[in-house]
Design a protein around this motif. Structure first.
Motif, PDB file in Angstrom:
ATOM      1  N   ALA A 158     -21.677   1.095  26.246  1.00  0.00           N
ATOM      2  CA  ALA A 158     -21.502  -0.572  26.499  1.00  0.00           C
ATOM      3  C   ALA A 158     -21.335  -0.447  27.946  1.00  0.00           C
ATOM      4  N   ILE A 159     -20.936   0.309  28.534  1.00  0.00           N
ATOM      5  CA  ILE A 159     -20.736   0.518  30.144  1.00  0.00           C
ATOM      6  C   ILE A 159     -22.190   0.365  30.632  1.00  0.00           C
ATOM      7  N   GLY A 160     -23.183   1.171  30.146  1.00  0.00           N
ATOM      8  CA  GLY A 160     -24.591   1.158  30.434  1.00  0.00           C
ATOM      9  C   GLY A 160     -25.178  -0.317  30.500  1.00  0.00           C
ATOM     10  N   ARG A 161     -24.652  -0.941  29.206  1.00  0.00           N
ATOM     11  CA  ARG A 161     -25.253  -2.332  29.175  1.00  0.00           C
ATOM     12  C   ARG A 161     -24.727  -3.236  30.535  1.00  0.00           C
ATOM     13  N   VAL A 162     -23.584  -2.974  30.665  1.00  0.00           N
ATOM     14  CA  VAL A 162     -23.114  -3.949  31.844  1.00  0.00           C
ATOM     15  C   VAL A 162     -23.820  -3.630  33.184  1.00  0.00           C
ATOM     16  N   TYR A 192     -27.273  -9.501  22.784  1.00  0.00           N
ATOM     17  CA  TYR A 192     -26.797  -8.326  23.275  1.00  0.00           C
ATOM     18  C   TYR A 192     -25.334  -8.423  23.955  1.00  0.00           C
ATOM     19  N   VAL A 193     -25.018  -9.638  24.622  1.00  0.00           N
ATOM     20  CA  VAL A 193     -23.667 -10.041  25.154  1.00  0.00           C
ATOM     21  C   VAL A 193     -22.773  -9.778  23.963  1.00  0.00           C
ATOM     22  N   ALA A 194     -22.923 -10.328  22.801  1.00  0.00           N
ATOM     23  CA  ALA A 194     -22.290  -9.980  21.818  1.00  0.00           C
ATOM     24  C   ALA A 194     -22.163  -8.642  21.414  1.00  0.00           C
ATOM     25  N   MET A 195     -23.240  -7.945  21.253  1.00  0.00           N
ATOM     26  CA  MET A 195     -23.013  -6.523  21.091  1.00  0.00           C
ATOM     27  C   MET A 195     -22.386  -5.742  22.057  1.00  0.00           C
ATOM     28  N   LEU A 196     -22.205  -6.256  23.282  1.00  0.00           N
ATOM     29  CA  LEU A 196     -21.516  -5.545  24.163  1.00  0.00           C
ATOM     30  C   LEU A 196     -20.093  -5.557  23.745  1.00  0.00           C
ATOM     31  N   VAL A 223     -18.718  -5.852  20.892  1.00  0.00           N
ATOM     32  CA  VAL A 223     -18.472  -5.160  19.623  1.00  0.00           C
ATOM     33  C   VAL A 223     -18.560  -3.515  20.156  1.00  0.00           C
ATOM     34  N   GLU A 224     -19.297  -3.251  21.058  1.00  0.00           N
ATOM     35  CA  GLU A 224     -19.461  -1.751  21.457  1.00  0.00           C
ATOM     36  C   GLU A 224     -18.368  -1.264  22.377  1.00  0.00           C
TER      37      GLU A 224
END
Length: 128
Positions: A78-82, A95-99, A101-102
């Motif tokens: 999730a930090i990688g997504r940020v 993918y914002v929603a997945m963030l 969740v993660e």
């Protein structure tokens, strides 16, 4: 049961990405051959990640440490997504929603496991 379902879900997502490629990424668009190769390769590791949750689900208390390590990996993902969001721009709303969740699932797992490993039935020693 939840961890087994979670693991099977991860395996299913990874196999879809592995078998069908970039079309399975919501908002992913076109990728070049190098990125397609890399994404398919990394999804084999995602299958292994899901399989590790299925394995851990067979002894939740005894494998609490491993479950927490898996959760930490999810959290770091999730930090990688940020980081991607900061450097490359906002992802699709999915993918914002997945963030969210993660970031949340590993924390919930941690506290649920903590309750399981520190509590015990009347007269029985705590596991863990």
């Amino acid at each position: 049961m939840w961890l087994a379902v979670f693991g099977v879900l991860m395996i299913g997502i990874a196999l879809a990405h592995f078998l069908f490629g970039q079309v399975t990424y919501i908002g992913g668009g076109e990728v070049n051959a190098t990125m397609d190769s890399d994404l398919r390769f990394l999804n084999v590791l995602f299958v292994a990640y899901g399989a590790a949750f299925v394995w851990a689900s067979r002894d939740v208390v005894g494998r609490a440490r491993e479950i927490n390590v898996l959760g930490l990996l999810f959290f770091v993902g999730a930090i990688g997504r940020v980081l991607a969001w900061i450097l490359s721009g906002a992802p699709t709303p999915f993918y914002v929603a997945m963030l969210i969740v993660e970031f949340v699932i590993p924390v919930v797992h941690y506290f649920a496991l903590r309750m399981l490993t520190t509590s015990s039935p009347a007269g029985a020693p705590a596991s863990g």
